[in-house]
Design an enzyme around this catalytic site. Structure first.
Site, PDB file in Angstrom:
ATOM      1  CE1 TYR A 235      -3.306  -2.910   0.245  1.00 25.35           C
ATOM      2  CE2 TYR A 235      -3.271  -2.685   2.567  1.00 25.35           C
ATOM      3  CZ  TYR A 235      -3.726  -3.435   1.623  1.00 25.35           C
ATOM      4  OH  TYR A 235      -4.353  -4.360   1.559  1.00 25.35           O
TER       5      TYR A 235
ATOM      6  CG  HIS B  37      -1.102  -8.415  -0.335  1.00 29.81           C
ATOM      7  ND1 HIS B  37      -0.725  -7.196   0.000  1.00 29.81           N
ATOM      8  CD2 HIS B  37      -2.484  -8.151  -0.653  1.00 29.81           C
ATOM      9  CE1 HIS B  37      -1.650  -6.279  -0.402  1.00 29.81           C
ATOM     10  NE2 HIS B  37      -2.871  -6.606  -0.755  1.00 29.81           N
TER      11      HIS B  37
HETATM   12  P1  NAD Z   1     -13.155   0.239   1.520  1.00 34.10           P
HETATM   13  O1  NAD Z   1     -14.246  -0.584   1.026  1.00 34.10           O
HETATM   14  O2  NAD Z   1     -13.021   0.138   2.933  1.00 34.10           O
HETATM   15  O3  NAD Z   1     -13.169   1.657   1.142  1.00 34.10           O
HETATM   16  C1  NAD Z   1     -12.307   2.750   1.438  1.00 34.10           C
HETATM   17  C2  NAD Z   1     -12.563   3.922   0.897  1.00 34.10           C
HETATM   18  O4  NAD Z   1     -13.766   4.549   1.448  1.00 34.10           O
HETATM   19  C3  NAD Z   1     -11.815   5.085   1.194  1.00 34.10           C
HETATM   20  O5  NAD Z   1     -11.665   6.032  -0.030  1.00 34.10           O
HETATM   21  C4  NAD Z   1     -12.127   5.586   2.328  1.00 34.10           C
HETATM   22  O6  NAD Z   1     -11.620   6.930   2.497  1.00 34.10           O
HETATM   23  C5  NAD Z   1     -13.647   5.811   2.253  1.00 34.10           C
HETATM   24  N1  NAD Z   1     -14.347   5.653   3.214  1.00 34.10           N
HETATM   25  C6  NAD Z   1     -14.242   5.268   4.573  1.00 34.10           C
HETATM   26  N2  NAD Z   1     -15.348   5.520   5.379  1.00 34.10           N
HETATM   27  C7  NAD Z   1     -16.104   6.476   4.764  1.00 34.10           C
HETATM   28  C8  NAD Z   1     -17.162   6.906   5.241  1.00 34.10           C
HETATM   29  N3  NAD Z   1     -17.905   6.620   6.434  1.00 34.10           N
HETATM   30  N4  NAD Z   1     -17.901   7.859   4.477  1.00 34.10           N
HETATM   31  C9  NAD Z   1     -17.336   7.816   3.064  1.00 34.10           C
HETATM   32  N5  NAD Z   1     -16.200   7.380   2.756  1.00 34.10           N
HETATM   33  C10 NAD Z   1     -15.535   6.606   3.418  1.00 34.10           C
HETATM   34  O7  NAD Z   1     -11.805  -0.299   0.835  1.00 34.10           O
HETATM   35  P2  NAD Z   1     -10.501  -0.534   1.226  1.00 34.10           P
HETATM   36  O8  NAD Z   1      -9.778   0.618   1.883  1.00 34.10           O
HETATM   37  O9  NAD Z   1      -9.821  -1.209  -0.107  1.00 34.10           O
HETATM   38  O10 NAD Z   1     -10.606  -1.876   2.295  1.00 34.10           O
HETATM   39  C11 NAD Z   1     -10.340  -1.634   3.520  1.00 34.10           C
HETATM   40  C12 NAD Z   1      -8.951  -2.317   4.191  1.00 34.10           C
HETATM   41  O11 NAD Z   1      -9.000  -3.799   3.890  1.00 34.10           O
HETATM   42  C13 NAD Z   1      -7.884  -1.821   3.163  1.00 34.10           C
HETATM   43  O12 NAD Z   1      -7.628  -0.663   3.706  1.00 34.10           O
HETATM   44  C14 NAD Z   1      -6.759  -2.857   3.416  1.00 34.10           C
HETATM   45  O13 NAD Z   1      -6.318  -2.882   4.770  1.00 34.10           O
HETATM   46  C15 NAD Z   1      -7.928  -4.176   3.380  1.00 34.10           C
HETATM   47  N6  NAD Z   1      -7.769  -4.733   2.296  1.00 34.10           N
HETATM   48  C16 NAD Z   1      -6.802  -5.806   1.791  1.00 34.10           C
HETATM   49  C17 NAD Z   1      -7.025  -6.430   0.662  1.00 34.10           C
HETATM   50  C18 NAD Z   1      -6.135  -7.624   0.282  1.00 34.10           C
HETATM   51  O14 NAD Z   1      -5.436  -8.097   1.398  1.00 34.10           O
HETATM   52  N7  NAD Z   1      -6.207  -8.128  -1.023  1.00 34.10           N
HETATM   53  C19 NAD Z   1      -7.918  -5.847  -0.487  1.00 34.10           C
HETATM   54  C20 NAD Z   1      -8.846  -4.933  -0.231  1.00 34.10           C
HETATM   55  C21 NAD Z   1      -8.741  -4.441   1.196  1.00 34.10           C
END
Ligand code: NAD
Length: 442
Positions: free
Chosen positions: A64, A129
């Site tokens: 990331y 990952h």
């Molecule tokens: P998410 O669905 O959590 O969306 C994140 C987005 O939504 C960001 O732009 C954030 O600023 C926004 N957001 C958060 N809260 C909000 C709110 N209350 N109102 C409006 N917008 C809001 O997607 P993500 O960040 O990709 O997934 C969450 C976490 O999961 C990642 O940060 C990561 O740690 C993990 N993840 C891991 C994998 C993997 O291992 N392959 C893949 C995806 C995500």
């Protein structure tokens, strides 16, 4: 002096690990400026607010922001000034900005680099990952055994695997001794638009494997602001309504240059969005294009080209053709409401090619009703207690507060079933639609 965490956020057991994770987890990918720039101040404040509101689980990866997320999270956690056992940290290995490498040598080196950036002596969970981009047999026979050695060395406490296609989890879990893989992290498969993870939960439970469900907001699809440009979903799921075509963009008074830039802004299928060949999201885009185009013969040609030359080149081909058509129509002088017939045809064609995204339609519907799509989406995911933690990406104190509030409100009042049913109806045409990911699917 740090205060104790807020007691109201529910803690849930993580499989057989003995860990108890806050039902809302802090996804730190936004701290790597993945969803737009984030200052160090905002990153640290977000982590502090999360901890003080009861979030004890923080997830990151060296991938990331090319290690930036790990560094920012490390600073945020250090600034808490609380004993290490008061928070749970997971990071990942095998995926880097430079590419994928799940070899024992690389993942063994990787954890030392991650610990240095996080300023920690150990992480609670180390996850391979996005394993669909590697050889799954290598994961089973080489990567996981290397992680077991790291467990014995005390650098990690538990082992996890992450990925988009759900089939990778069963492939690995069916091939390793019970208790070897402690956790799976699935993403974009337990939110309002896609709940396919639900079918796998009984199997995971039977194996004693903990379940982390990430991306409840579908990586931005279920937010008012919409997703980032790199989002791999199809146009049907993700394009913003503002990308619909206003007729004035084609007014004859526009210079040829302005017309070109108008067209380019509409045809937002830039190759930079689809730079990883293995992702192939442009096939999703092409499907929408094929289904909705009023010129199937023209598009069939594009599809052939796509298979023949590779996807990115085809996108340029589509762009070039649409641009050419736009420029040629400037020659026509048959005005109708200030537009030539050809221009009207072009507008219709583009509008059909880029229909309004179902997710943005759902967000607009909620807003009109005085509701928030993100809160609704958080509550949808949180309501399933077989999911230990709903991992949401956050980059501001405001978002942390909103997401924690979504959980406490759910615990007190339950789901907003009426709005949820209405939004589910809007999203039903794209329900469970996903996108290809990994070498097996490309
Ligand atoms: P998410 O669905 O959590 O969306 C994140 C987005 O939504 C960001 O732009 C954030 O600023 C926004 N957001 C958060 N809260 C909000 C709110 N209350 N109102 C409006 N917008 C809001 O997607 P993500 O960040 O990709 O997934 C969450 C976490 O999961 C990642 O940060 C990561 O740690 C993990 N993840 C891991 C994998 C993997 O291992 N392959 C893949 C995806 C995500």
């Amino acid at each position: 002096m740090a205060s104790s965490p807020h007691p109201n956020l529910e803690l849930r057991p993580l499989g057989n690990t003995g860990l108890k994770l806050s039902c809302v987890g802090f996804g730190a990918s936004p701290l790597g400026s993945v969803f737009g720039p984030v200052s160090e101040h905002d990153a640290i404040s977000s982590v502090r607010e999360a901890f003080h509101l009861g979030i004890n689980f923080f997830d990151t990866s060296p991938y990331y922001g090319g290690t930036l997320s790990e560094k920012m999270l490390g600073k945020g956690l250090k600034a808490l000034g609380v004993p290490r056992n008061e928070y749970i940290v997971s990071t990942k290995c095998g995926r880097y900005l430079e590419g994928f490498d799940f070899s024992a040598e690389r993942v063994t080196k990787s954890i030392d680099e991650s610990l240095a950036r996080l300023q920690l002596d150990y992480v609670d969970i180390l996850q391979c990952h996005d394993i669909e981009f590697g050889s799954l047999d290598q994961i089973v026979n080489e990567t996981i055994p290397a992680l077991q050695k790291l467990k014995e060395a005390g650098k990690i406490r538990f082992i996890g695997i992450t990925g988009l296609p759900l089939s990778v989890f069963t492939y690995v879990l069916d091939r390793v001794p019970p208790g070897t893989v402690d956790v799976i992290l699935s993403y974009c498969h337990y939110s309002i638009n896609d709940s396919t993870l639900a079918d796998l939960l009984p199997y995971l439970k039977s194996k004693g494997v903990g379940v982390i469900s990430a991306s409840p907001l579908a990586m931005g699809l279920l937010t008012e602001n919409g997703p980032p440009e790199w989002h791999p979903a199809s146009a049907e799921l993700k394009l913003r309504s503002k990308q619909m075509l206003p007729a004035k963009m084609f007014h004859p008074a526009l210079s040829q240059q302005e017309l070109c830039s108008s067209l380019l802004s509409i045809v937002s299928i830039r190759p930079s969005m689809y730079s990883t060949r293995t992702h192939h999201p442009d096939f999703g885009m092409l499907t929408v294009l094929l289904r909705s185009s009023v010129a199937p013969i023209f598009v069939d040609g594009v599809e052939d080209c796509c298979f023949q030359y590779g996807s990115n080149q085809s996108l340029w081909y589509i762009q070039a053709l649409i641009l050419l058509l736009g420029i040629l129509t400037r020659q026509s002088e048959q005005d109708m409401y200030g537009l030539s017939l050809c221009e009207i045809y072009l507008i219709c064609l583009c509008m059909l090619i880029f229909p309004q995204s179902k997710c943005q339609a759902a967000a607009a519907f909620c807003k009109e009703k005085g509701k928030n799509i993100s809160k609704l989406a958080m509550q949808y995911s949180l309501a399933n207690k077989d999911i230990s933690s709903v991992l949401v990406g956050m980059n501001s104190v405001r978002q942390v507060k909103e997401n924690v509030y979504a959980a406490t409100e759910l615990a007190t009042f339950g789901k907003d079933q009426e709005t949820l049913s209405e939004v589910e109806a809007i999203l039903s045409p794209v329900k469970n639609q996903t996108w290809p990911s990994g070498i097996q699917e490309s």
